[in-house]
Design a protein around this motif. Structure first.
Motif, PDB file in Angstrom:
ATOM      1  N   HIS A 180     -74.022   7.855  19.911  1.00  0.00           N
ATOM      2  CA  HIS A 180     -73.201   8.545  18.917  1.00  0.00           C
ATOM      3  C   HIS A 180     -73.112   7.695  17.664  1.00  0.00           C
TER       4      HIS A 180
ATOM      5  N   VAL B 267     -72.932  17.124  21.599  1.00  0.00           N
ATOM      6  CA  VAL B 267     -72.908  16.417  20.325  1.00  0.00           C
ATOM      7  C   VAL B 267     -73.878  17.051  19.332  1.00  0.00           C
TER       8      VAL B 267
ATOM      9  N   ASN C  40     -74.551  13.713  14.385  1.00  0.00           N
ATOM     10  CA  ASN C  40     -73.769  12.612  14.946  1.00  0.00           C
ATOM     11  C   ASN C  40     -74.538  11.760  15.949  1.00  0.00           C
TER      12      ASN C  40
END
Length: 109
Positions: A16, A70, A74
């Protein structure tokens, strides 16, 4: 609306961009495909655009393992060669090859 091509692939290890977790991609949605409640729970000032690929990850951080959803904006490709330690990994993937996990169901012919 033109569909974007996913930047990352199934079996790839990513991390991330903001939060301290990494994981293995096991599925990709070409655009947002989760609940409105999930989307609305993200603070508006950091809420990702819907019209980009979203990735399902077998994720880990320093404390636990879990499944994450996600947006592409990101994620970053993981440059740490350390294997991901997720208990469901062996159900979906075989051994790694060149840092990428080989899917049990998407094997090349």
């Amino acid at each position: 609306m033109a569909m974007r091509v996913a930047k990352y692939r199934i079996g790839q290890v990513v991390r991330h961009r903001v939060y301290p977790f990494r994981g293995v991609i096991f599925d990709v949605d070409p655009v947002f495909n989760n609940t409105e409640e999930w989307y609305d729970a993200i603070p508006e000032d950091i809420r990702p655009a819907r019209d980009q690929p979203f990735y399902h990850l077998l994720a880990e951080n320093g404390e636990s393992t879990y499944t994450a959803y996600v947006s592409e904006q990101n994620l970053l490709a993981e440059d740490n060669p350390r294997p991901v330690q997720h208990p469901e990994l062996a159900e979906m993937f075989d051994a790694r090859k060149d840092g990428v996990y080989i899917s049990r169901t998407l094997r090349p012919h």
